[in-house]
Motif scaffolding. Structure first.
Motif, short mmCIF file in Angstrom:
data_model
loop_
_atom_site.label_atom_id
_atom_site.label_comp_id
_atom_site.label_asym_id
_atom_site.label_seq_id
_atom_site.Cartn_x
_atom_site.Cartn_y
_atom_site.Cartn_z
N TYR A 15 0.54 -1.31 -0.27
CA TYR A 15 -0.41 0.29 -0.01
C TYR A 15 1.23 0.84 -0.06
O TYR A 15 1.04 2.39 -0.66
N ALA A 16 1.92 1.01 0.82
CA ALA A 16 2.71 2.70 0.15
C ALA A 16 3.31 2.79 -0.89
O ALA A 16 3.37 3.75 -0.75
N ALA A 17 3.70 2.03 -1.53
CA ALA A 17 4.19 2.01 -2.53
C ALA A 17 3.28 2.41 -3.35
O ALA A 17 3.81 3.55 -4.61
N ILE A 18 1.68 2.27 -3.36
CA ILE A 18 1.09 2.54 -4.83
C ILE A 18 0.23 3.96 -4.41
O ILE A 18 0.08 4.56 -4.71
N LEU A 19 -0.26 3.95 -2.85
CA LEU A 19 -0.30 5.64 -2.22
C LEU A 19 0.95 6.68 -2.20
O LEU A 19 0.99 7.50 -3.10
N ASP A 20 2.57 5.89 -2.47
CA ASP A 20 3.82 7.22 -3.44
C ASP A 20 2.99 6.93 -4.43
O ASP A 20 3.74 8.11 -5.02
N LEU A 21 2.96 5.93 -5.80
CA LEU A 21 2.70 6.52 -6.98
C LEU A 21 1.70 7.08 -6.90
O LEU A 21 1.48 8.07 -8.32
N THR A 22 0.79 7.81 -6.79
CA THR A 22 0.17 8.24 -6.34
C THR A 22 0.34 9.69 -6.33
O THR A 22 -0.21 10.32 -6.82
N ARG A 23 0.79 9.71 -5.53
CA ARG A 23 1.15 10.86 -5.20
C ARG A 23 2.66 11.74 -5.99
O ARG A 23 1.95 12.59 -6.87
N ASP A 24 3.85 10.30 -6.32
CA ASP A 24 3.86 11.34 -7.96
C ASP A 24 3.33 11.57 -9.50
O ASP A 24 3.66 12.65 -10.19
N ASN A 25 1.89 11.40 -9.50
CA ASN A 25 0.85 11.49 -10.40
C ASN A 25 0.25 12.71 -10.26
O ASN A 25 0.30 13.81 -10.69
N LEU A 26 -0.18 13.46 -8.57
CA LEU A 26 -0.54 14.31 -8.61
C LEU A 26 0.07 15.13 -8.40
O LEU A 26 -0.01 16.59 -9.14
N LEU A 27 1.57 15.15 -8.37
CA LEU A 27 2.57 15.78 -8.57
C LEU A 27 2.13 16.97 -9.82
O LEU A 27 3.18 17.52 -10.08
N THR A 28 1.92 15.78 -11.23
CA THR A 28 2.48 16.28 -12.33
C THR A 28 0.63 16.32 -12.64
O THR A 28 0.29 17.15 -14.66
N GLY A 29 -0.11 16.77 -12.06
CA GLY A 29 -1.97 17.23 -12.18
C GLY A 29 -2.05 15.84 -12.32
O GLY A 29 -3.07 16.35 -13.58
N ASN A 30 -1.77 14.76 -12.64
CA ASN A 30 -3.33 13.87 -12.93
C ASN A 30 -3.89 12.93 -12.03
O ASN A 30 -3.78 13.08 -10.61
N SER A 31 -4.85 12.71 -12.14
CA SER A 31 -5.26 11.96 -11.59
C SER A 31 -5.43 10.60 -11.66
O SER A 31 -4.75 10.10 -12.09
N VAL A 32 -5.74 9.88 -10.58
CA VAL A 32 -5.55 8.63 -10.61
C VAL A 32 -6.34 7.26 -9.91
O VAL A 32 -7.67 7.95 -9.45
N VAL A 33 -6.69 6.59 -10.46
CA VAL A 33 -7.44 5.50 -10.12
C VAL A 33 -6.82 4.48 -8.90
O VAL A 33 -5.96 3.58 -9.55
N LEU A 34 -7.37 4.56 -8.20
CA LEU A 34 -6.31 2.92 -7.46
C LEU A 34 -7.37 1.83 -7.31
O LEU A 34 -8.36 1.64 -6.49
N ASP A 35 -6.65 0.62 -8.10
CA ASP A 35 -7.48 -0.69 -7.62
C ASP A 35 -6.98 -1.41 -6.42
O ASP A 35 -6.40 -2.37 -7.38
N ALA A 36 -7.34 -1.77 -5.46
CA ALA A 36 -7.21 -2.14 -4.66
C ALA A 36 -7.86 -2.52 -2.79
O ALA A 36 -8.88 -1.17 -3.01
N PRO A 37 -8.21 -3.36 -1.99
CA PRO A 37 -9.41 -3.58 -1.71
C PRO A 37 -8.85 -2.66 -0.41
O PRO A 37 -10.11 -2.61 -0.01
N PHE A 38 -8.41 -2.46 -0.03
CA PHE A 38 -8.40 -1.54 1.16
C PHE A 38 -9.05 -1.40 2.55
O PHE A 38 -8.91 -1.29 3.05
N GLY A 39 -8.85 -3.11 2.67
CA GLY A 39 -10.55 -3.24 3.39
C GLY A 39 -9.85 -3.86 5.30
O GLY A 39 -10.89 -3.33 5.67
N LYS A 40 -8.26 -3.59 5.16
CA LYS A 40 -7.75 -3.43 6.02
C LYS A 40 -7.80 -2.50 6.89
O LYS A 40 -7.52 -2.20 8.43
N TYR A 41 -8.38 -1.46 6.16
CA TYR A 41 -7.95 0.40 6.76
C TYR A 41 -9.55 0.59 6.85
O TYR A 41 -9.55 2.20 6.83
N PHE A 42 -10.24 0.10 6.85
CA PHE A 42 -11.56 0.15 6.60
C PHE A 42 -12.33 1.21 8.17
O PHE A 42 -12.66 1.84 8.25
#
Length: 195
Positions: free
Chosen positions: A74-101
């Motif tokens: 999860y840390a890896a995909i959230l960091d990848l999200t940051r990198d995309n947001l910094l360039t102005g790109n929207s991001v779609v995260l395809d992951a369960p995230f269930g443990k964090y609900f």
């Protein structure tokens, strides 16, 4: 010049609910980066599990995976999200995230921890009835789904017991029971929920 604030779509739902197909549709519609946790991490995850003497496909009941590997995924995909947001790109995260609900402030915490710039957060709850979901798991035939199918009642009860009420985001239900997903209602709800 008007600057559009990028969006982050958290596409959540149990295994087999169709998160990936819905995520890809949203990514195409909004011209967003598509980040699939399995694509980003499975090779490393399976290797780490094997090196630890674990079954590379057993994750649901593997303490080493749950406490050590999964947070790294999860840390890896959230960091990848940051990198995309910094360039102005929207991001779609395809992951369960269930443990964090269970952590209602999860989104606030990850924004700080992963240093995200300003973004509109949208949680997409992909819904599918139990028997339809079970049939999809059988059809796709992934080794990592074997435990879920062998322990169906336990898996399905767990999937129903954990609901997501994260604050700081728009929440939209997406009924994925149709053979072809339709984003019309989704887009309508998204615009209706705008402040």
């Amino acid at each position: 010049m008007t600057t559009t604030i990028p969006k982050v779509f958290f596409v959540i739902g149990p295994a087999g609910s169709g998160k990936s197909s819905v995520s890809r549709q949203i990514a195409r519609r909004f011209g967003a980066a598509y980040i699939d946790k399995d694509t980003a991490a499975t090779g490393f995850t399976e290797l780490l599990l094997a090196l630890n003497g674990s079954d590379p496909n057993e994750r649901d009941n593997n303490d080493f995976y749950q406490t050590t590997i999964m947070p790294l995924e999860y840390a890896a995909i959230l960091d990848l999200t940051r990198d995309n947001l910094l360039t102005g790109n929207s991001v779609v995260l395809d992951a369960p995230f269930g443990k964090y609900f269970s952590d209602n402030d999860y989104l606030t915490k990850i924004r700080v921890r992963h240093q995200w710039p300003e973004a509109e957060l949208v949680v997409v709850h992909v819904r599918l009835a139990g028997e339809a979901l079970r049939q999809r798991l059988i059809s796709r035939g992934y080794p990592r789904d074997e435990w879920k199918l062998s322990n169906w009642e336990t898996f399905w009860a767990g999937a129903q017991a954990h609901s997501c009420h994260w604050t700081g985001a728009t929440h939209i239900d997406f009924d994925n029971s149709a053979s072809e997903s339709d984003l019309t209602v989704f887009e309508s709800e998204l615009s209706l929920n705008k402040p």
